[in-house]
Enzyme design. Structure first.
Site, mmCIF file in Angstrom:
data_model
loop_
_atom_site.group_PDB
_atom_site.id
_atom_site.type_symbol
_atom_site.label_atom_id
_atom_site.label_comp_id
_atom_site.label_asym_id
_atom_site.label_seq_id
_atom_site.Cartn_x
_atom_site.Cartn_y
_atom_site.Cartn_z
ATOM 1 N N GLU A 76 10.927 -2.016 6.730
ATOM 2 C CA GLU A 76 12.016 -1.517 7.151
ATOM 3 C C GLU A 76 12.908 -1.144 6.133
ATOM 4 O O GLU A 76 13.353 -1.998 5.647
ATOM 5 C CB GLU A 76 12.654 -2.175 8.377
ATOM 6 C CG GLU A 76 14.109 -1.661 8.751
ATOM 7 C CD GLU A 76 14.088 -0.281 9.107
ATOM 8 O OE1 GLU A 76 13.214 0.019 10.095
ATOM 9 O OE2 GLU A 76 14.918 0.445 8.893
ATOM 10 N N GLU A 106 0.997 -1.239 -0.128
ATOM 11 C CA GLU A 106 0.082 0.022 0.070
ATOM 12 C C GLU A 106 0.718 1.267 0.180
ATOM 13 O O GLU A 106 1.922 1.385 0.700
ATOM 14 C CB GLU A 106 -0.893 -0.193 1.262
ATOM 15 C CG GLU A 106 -1.818 -1.303 1.116
ATOM 16 C CD GLU A 106 -2.866 -1.179 2.378
ATOM 17 O OE1 GLU A 106 -4.188 -1.720 2.073
ATOM 18 O OE2 GLU A 106 -2.618 -0.869 3.412
ATOM 19 N N CYS A 160 -0.889 5.962 9.924
ATOM 20 C CA CYS A 160 0.591 5.021 10.266
ATOM 21 C C CYS A 160 0.322 3.922 10.873
ATOM 22 O O CYS A 160 -0.455 3.797 11.798
ATOM 23 C CB CYS A 160 1.270 6.094 11.236
ATOM 24 S SG CYS A 160 1.397 7.707 10.785
ATOM 25 N N CYS A 213 7.695 -4.990 15.468
ATOM 26 C CA CYS A 213 7.535 -4.215 16.577
ATOM 27 C C CYS A 213 6.052 -4.454 16.944
ATOM 28 O O CYS A 213 5.179 -4.776 16.138
ATOM 29 C CB CYS A 213 7.385 -2.718 15.998
ATOM 30 S SG CYS A 213 9.306 -2.505 15.631
ATOM 31 N N CYS A 234 7.173 -6.988 7.115
ATOM 32 C CA CYS A 234 8.567 -6.612 8.032
ATOM 33 C C CYS A 234 8.873 -7.683 9.099
ATOM 34 O O CYS A 234 7.911 -8.250 9.758
ATOM 35 C CB CYS A 234 8.155 -5.177 8.570
ATOM 36 S SG CYS A 234 9.539 -4.607 9.465
ATOM 37 N N LEU A 249 11.835 5.854 17.844
ATOM 38 C CA LEU A 249 12.098 5.830 19.150
ATOM 39 C C LEU A 249 11.314 4.910 20.267
ATOM 40 O O LEU A 249 11.545 3.940 20.787
ATOM 41 C CB LEU A 249 12.654 7.046 19.806
ATOM 42 C CG LEU A 249 13.570 6.845 21.107
ATOM 43 C CD1 LEU A 249 14.992 6.353 20.740
ATOM 44 C CD2 LEU A 249 14.056 8.535 21.359
ATOM 45 N N SER A 297 12.530 6.528 7.312
ATOM 46 C CA SER A 297 12.212 6.215 8.625
ATOM 47 C C SER A 297 12.733 4.895 9.130
ATOM 48 O O SER A 297 12.424 3.814 8.163
ATOM 49 C CB SER A 297 10.886 6.311 8.976
ATOM 50 O OG SER A 297 10.214 5.888 10.227
ATOM 51 N N CYS A 308 3.411 8.350 1.116
ATOM 52 C CA CYS A 308 4.232 7.341 2.251
ATOM 53 C C CYS A 308 4.374 6.193 1.324
ATOM 54 O O CYS A 308 3.634 5.578 1.038
ATOM 55 C CB CYS A 308 3.388 7.416 3.292
ATOM 56 S SG CYS A 308 3.625 6.208 4.559
ATOM 57 N N CYS A 332 2.839 -2.697 15.758
ATOM 58 C CA CYS A 332 2.696 -2.368 14.210
ATOM 59 C C CYS A 332 2.034 -3.495 13.502
ATOM 60 O O CYS A 332 2.472 -4.528 13.482
ATOM 61 C CB CYS A 332 4.032 -2.329 13.721
ATOM 62 S SG CYS A 332 4.191 -1.975 11.928
#
Ligand code: SAH
Ligand code: SF4
Length: 365
Positions: free
Chosen positions: A169, A91, A342, A115, A111, A223, A200, A104, A118
């Site tokens: 990533e 996407e 996001c 995380c 990924c 972070l 990012s 974006c 996510c």
């Protein structure tokens, strides 16, 4: 076998032209046709001789990922779903604002870094995107937006900024991402300013150093926690590259960066990382790196197990950072009615890894 010219940056196109006995200036012409004008058919390249067009059509193709869906949110945010074969989809999101348009862009199918908050990370990892699939997202966005608004002023509707904040990533797909970045910056292709292209990363330290050398663009670092104990849980790659090493890499990056600060992204998770104590701890960390903060209200997805911090908690957190002199913005949630916010990008990922630790380590290399 035909090569896909969307996989080539300027240098590779010059090499390709040499192979088929053509001069380097042909590479520049091709670059303009393909990327500036969005032409995918050699027959339409009117200033190339018929003989050359014929030669191209037997040796090469211009093949972007297949467009399989498009949505527009109530706030004007757009989302395109692109098929990248074998049942996988990615996407891309376009966020129009008054003085800029931000795309974006995704870098991987899924990924491997897992995380916990996510949606992409939850889906596991299938594969890296090719250059054609990465730059193809910008290619489609430009083409679709240009066609739709033909004749109207381009302002507000063109892509002026790219953020590598879609699925994946970016620094775990280093070579392909850097080639795509080169095309984004190339004046004969998209001609974007280095300051307006942002990578990012969740903090792949060695790759941050390589990016500084190869293609320094603006850098955002995810972070999300002010200490290793918490970050180890939220962003598992922290176990390999803990905060101290990450901040040192940020400072090294700034020596070559087009901006004089790093943007720290911090997703606000209710009761997890959003207390006043966390904010004060963050202020201490930030003293070591010139930085700005971008607080991201958590975007929910099914079975995430997390809740978004209350607007009050976000405000109080922001105030602590601001009082300490840190520039802090709260990201506006855009496009959430079409699941384009996001961390909501899901695409279609056929997980190949089952998120084994081996995949995690490979991605981190
Ligand atoms: N892999 C890169 C870039 C893609 S994610 C990275 O992690 O930085 C882009 C941003 O969205 C990151 O800051 C990421 O932490 C954040 N994000 C992920 N899931 C989210 C969610 N559910 N809600 C809000 N932000 C999220
Ligand atoms: Fe991967 Fe970024 Fe999601 Fe972490 S936040 S799982 S690094 S896409």
């Amino acid at each position: 076998m035909s090569v896909n010219l969307l996989d080539f940056d300027a240098k590779a196109l010059v090499g390709f032209c040499a192979e088929i006995g053509e001069k380097p200036f042909r590479a520049r012409q091709l670059l303009r046709w393909i990327h500036r004008l969005g032409e995918a058919d050699f027959a339409g390249m009117s200033d190339l001789a018929k003989g050359l067009r014929d030669k191209l059509s037997v040796t090469a193709v211009i093949e972007p990922p297949r467009l399989i869906g498009a949505h527009t949110a109530a706030d004007g945010t757009r989302k395109w779903l692109l098929s990248v074969g074998a049942g996988n989809g990615i996407e891309t999101v376009f966020i129009p604002e008054t003085s800029r348009g931000t795309l974006c862009v995704s870098s991987q199918v899924g990924c491997a870094l897992a995380c916990t908050f996510c949606s992409t990370g939850r889906q596991g990892f299938n594969r890296n995107l090719t250059v054609a699939e990465i730059i193809g997202q910008l290619w489609w966005a430009n083409k679709t937006l240009a066609e739709e608004f033909e004749g109207e002023p381009a302002r507000d509707r063109a892509v002026t900024n790219v953020v590598m904040m879609g699925m994946g990533e970016p620094l775990a797909n280093f070579e392909n991402v850097v080639t795509a970045l080169d095309l984004m910056l190339d004046d004969n292709a998209y001609g974007l300013s280095r300051r307006r292209v942002t990578v990012s990363t969740s903090g792949l330290v060695p790759a941050m150093d390589r990016l500084r050398e190869r293609c320094p663009v603006a850098l955002a670092v995810s972070l999300h926690a002010p200490n290793d104990a918490l970050r180890d849980q939220l962003v598992p790659i922290n176990r390999k590259y803990p905060i101290k090493e990450l901040l040192a890499a940020c400072n090294r990056y700034l020596q070559a960066a087009p901006r004089d600060f790093i943007t720290f992204e911090y997703v606000m998770l209710d009761g997890v990382n959003d207390s006043m104590a966390h904010a004060h701890e963050l202020v201490k960390l930030a003293a070591d790196v010139p930085c700005k903060f971008n607080l991201i209200p958590f975007n929910a997805f099914p079975d995430s197990g997390y809740k978004r911090s209350s607007p009050d908690a976000v405000c109080r957190f922001r105030d602590v950072l601001m009082r300490a002199g840190l520039v802090t913005t709260v990201r506006k949630t855009r496009g959430d009615d079409i699941d384009a916010a996001c961390g909501q990008l899901a695409g279609k990922v056929l997980d190949k890894t089952r998120r084994t630790s081996r995949a995690l380590m490979n991605a981190a290399r």
